[in-house]
Design a protein around this motif. Structure first.
Motif, PDB file in Angstrom:
ATOM      1  N   MET A  83       0.845  -1.186   0.000  1.00 49.09           N
ATOM      2  CA  MET A  83       0.000   0.000   0.000  1.00 49.09           C
ATOM      3  C   MET A  83       0.886   1.243   0.000  1.00 49.09           C
ATOM      4  N   ASN A  84       0.780   2.019  -1.045  1.00 50.39           N
ATOM      5  CA  ASN A  84       1.523   3.273  -1.173  1.00 50.39           C
ATOM      6  C   ASN A  84       0.559   4.449  -1.147  1.00 50.39           C
ATOM      7  N   SER A  85       1.098   5.640  -0.933  1.00 48.94           N
ATOM      8  CA  SER A  85       0.303   6.877  -0.953  1.00 48.94           C
ATOM      9  C   SER A  85      -0.950   6.729  -0.096  1.00 48.94           C
ATOM     10  N   LEU A  86      -0.775   6.245   1.099  1.00 46.16           N
ATOM     11  CA  LEU A  86      -1.914   5.985   1.975  1.00 46.16           C
ATOM     12  C   LEU A  86      -2.640   7.272   2.344  1.00 46.16           C
ATOM     13  N   LYS A  87      -3.955   7.149   2.479  1.00 46.53           N
ATOM     14  CA  LYS A  87      -4.816   8.278   2.821  1.00 46.53           C
ATOM     15  C   LYS A  87      -5.555   7.959   4.121  1.00 46.53           C
ATOM     16  N   PRO A  88      -5.995   8.987   4.831  1.00 42.97           N
ATOM     17  CA  PRO A  88      -6.760   8.726   6.064  1.00 42.97           C
ATOM     18  C   PRO A  88      -7.979   7.829   5.823  1.00 42.97           C
ATOM     19  N   GLU A  89      -8.594   7.937   4.658  1.00 44.84           N
ATOM     20  CA  GLU A  89      -9.764   7.107   4.369  1.00 44.84           C
ATOM     21  C   GLU A  89      -9.421   5.641   4.136  1.00 44.84           C
ATOM     22  N   ASP A  90      -8.137   5.305   4.095  1.00 43.01           N
ATOM     23  CA  ASP A  90      -7.733   3.904   4.028  1.00 43.01           C
ATOM     24  C   ASP A  90      -7.711   3.250   5.413  1.00 43.01           C
ATOM     25  N   THR A  91      -7.927   4.028   6.451  1.00 41.01           N
ATOM     26  CA  THR A  91      -7.940   3.495   7.805  1.00 41.01           C
ATOM     27  C   THR A  91      -9.036   2.459   7.960  1.00 41.01           C
ATOM     28  N   ALA A  92      -8.653   1.262   8.404  1.00 43.06           N
ATOM     29  CA  ALA A  92      -9.600   0.158   8.518  1.00 43.06           C
ATOM     30  C   ALA A  92      -8.877  -1.054   9.100  1.00 43.06           C
ATOM     31  N   VAL A  93      -9.658  -2.055   9.438  1.00 47.13           N
ATOM     32  CA  VAL A  93      -9.100  -3.384   9.695  1.00 47.13           C
ATOM     33  C   VAL A  93      -9.062  -4.104   8.357  1.00 47.13           C
ATOM     34  N   ALA A 108     -17.206 -10.505  -1.333  1.00 44.59           N
ATOM     35  CA  ALA A 108     -16.960 -10.753   0.095  1.00 44.59           C
ATOM     36  C   ALA A 108     -17.615 -12.057   0.537  1.00 44.59           C
ATOM     37  N   ASP A 109     -17.750 -12.963  -0.378  1.00 45.99           N
ATOM     38  CA  ASP A 109     -18.326 -14.282  -0.115  1.00 45.99           C
ATOM     39  C   ASP A 109     -17.178 -15.295  -0.138  1.00 45.99           C
ATOM     40  N   CYS A 110     -16.409 -15.308   0.952  1.00 45.46           N
ATOM     41  CA  CYS A 110     -15.151 -16.042   0.973  1.00 45.46           C
ATOM     42  C   CYS A 110     -15.245 -17.300   1.826  1.00 45.46           C
ATOM     43  N   ASP A 111     -14.436 -18.277   1.467  1.00 52.64           N
ATOM     44  CA  ASP A 111     -14.444 -19.546   2.194  1.00 52.64           C
ATOM     45  C   ASP A 111     -13.710 -19.445   3.530  1.00 52.64           C
ATOM     46  N   TYR A 112     -12.617 -18.686   3.538  1.00 51.44           N
ATOM     47  CA  TYR A 112     -11.799 -18.576   4.745  1.00 51.44           C
ATOM     48  C   TYR A 112     -11.377 -17.126   4.956  1.00 51.44           C
ATOM     49  N   TRP A 113     -11.270 -16.765   6.233  1.00 49.54           N
ATOM     50  CA  TRP A 113     -10.926 -15.397   6.620  1.00 49.54           C
ATOM     51  C   TRP A 113      -9.828 -15.398   7.665  1.00 49.54           C
ATOM     52  N   GLY A 114      -8.989 -14.364   7.626  1.00 46.69           N
ATOM     53  CA  GLY A 114      -8.069 -14.120   8.711  1.00 46.69           C
ATOM     54  C   GLY A 114      -8.740 -13.297   9.806  1.00 46.69           C
ATOM     55  N   GLN A 115      -7.981 -13.023  10.857  1.00 45.82           N
ATOM     56  CA  GLN A 115      -8.522 -12.272  11.991  1.00 45.82           C
ATOM     57  C   GLN A 115      -8.456 -10.763  11.770  1.00 45.82           C
ATOM     58  N   GLY A 116      -7.648 -10.342  10.834  1.00 50.48           N
ATOM     59  CA  GLY A 116      -7.566  -8.919  10.520  1.00 50.48           C
ATOM     60  C   GLY A 116      -6.364  -8.239  11.155  1.00 50.48           C
ATOM     61  N   THR A 117      -5.921  -7.176  10.505  1.00 44.79           N
ATOM     62  CA  THR A 117      -4.839  -6.348  11.028  1.00 44.79           C
ATOM     63  C   THR A 117      -5.215  -4.879  10.850  1.00 44.79           C
ATOM     64  N   GLN A 118      -4.977  -4.094  11.878  1.00 46.98           N
ATOM     65  CA  GLN A 118      -5.405  -2.687  11.861  1.00 46.98           C
ATOM     66  C   GLN A 118      -4.410  -1.833  11.081  1.00 46.98           C
ATOM     67  N   VAL A 119      -4.935  -1.021  10.199  1.00 51.52           N
ATOM     68  CA  VAL A 119      -4.150  -0.004   9.498  1.00 51.52           C
ATOM     69  C   VAL A 119      -4.758   1.348   9.835  1.00 51.52           C
ATOM     70  N   THR A 120      -3.939   2.234  10.382  1.00 50.17           N
ATOM     71  CA  THR A 120      -4.401   3.569  10.738  1.00 50.17           C
ATOM     72  C   THR A 120      -3.523   4.596  10.027  1.00 50.17           C
ATOM     73  N   VAL A 121      -4.162   5.482   9.275  1.00 52.78           N
ATOM     74  CA  VAL A 121      -3.445   6.507   8.527  1.00 52.78           C
ATOM     75  C   VAL A 121      -3.801   7.857   9.124  1.00 52.78           C
ATOM     76  N   SER A 122      -2.803   8.534   9.642  1.00 60.27           N
ATOM     77  CA  SER A 122      -3.039   9.843  10.264  1.00 60.27           C
ATOM     78  C   SER A 122      -2.837  10.956   9.241  1.00 60.27           C
ATOM     79  N   SER A 123      -3.591  12.024   9.428  1.00 59.76           N
ATOM     80  CA  SER A 123      -3.513  13.155   8.478  1.00 59.76           C
ATOM     81  C   SER A 123      -2.470  14.174   8.911  1.00 59.76           C
TER      82      SER A 123
END
Length: 123
Positions: A83-93, A108-123
């Motif tokens: 992920m390059n040129s990150l924007k605050p609106e990219d903030t999500a799990v 978003a109809d997936c067979d398997y999922w991970g637990q997620g990782t938080q990405v926070t983009v500050s302005s």
């Protein structure tokens, strides 16, 4: 037991970069399309990017085109999201997902999922 374990999230300033990784075990990795989806606070989970089993075909959500790149290494059973040129609106799990088709990942109809990782983009 199928496991998808994400890593690489964190806090970054706007304009910065991160690379997410997802290590997969318990399934025949090269038989699955892989993808990344995300969920921001108060919003529904949305598709970000997907890659086919071979890594030769990818599809990105319009808002990340030209900024995010999905790739995979079948020898390492790992999928990446650069992920390059990150924007605050990219903030999500950000969630890693596996499915038999790219189309199902886009829905978003997936067979398997991970637990997620938080990405926070500050302005």
């Amino acid at each position: 037991q199928v496991q998808l374990v994400e890593s690489g999230g964190g806090l970054v300033q706007a304009g910065g970069s991160l690379r997410l990784s997802c290590a997969v075990s318990g399934l025949t990795f090269s038989r699955y399309a892989m993808g990344w989806l995300r969920q921001a606070p108060g919003k529904e989970r949305e598709f970000v990017a997907t890659v086919d089993w071979s890594g030769s075909s990818t599809y990105d959500q319009n808002s990340v085109k030209g900024r995010f790149t999905i790739s995979r290494d079948n020898a390492k059973n790992t999928v990446y999201l650069k992920m390059n040129s990150l924007k605050p609106e990219d903030t999500a799990v950000y969630y890693c997902a596996a499915s038999t088709t790219m189309a199902s990942i886009r829905r978003a109809d997936c067979d398997y999922w991970g637990q997620g990782t938080q990405v926070t983009v500050s302005s």
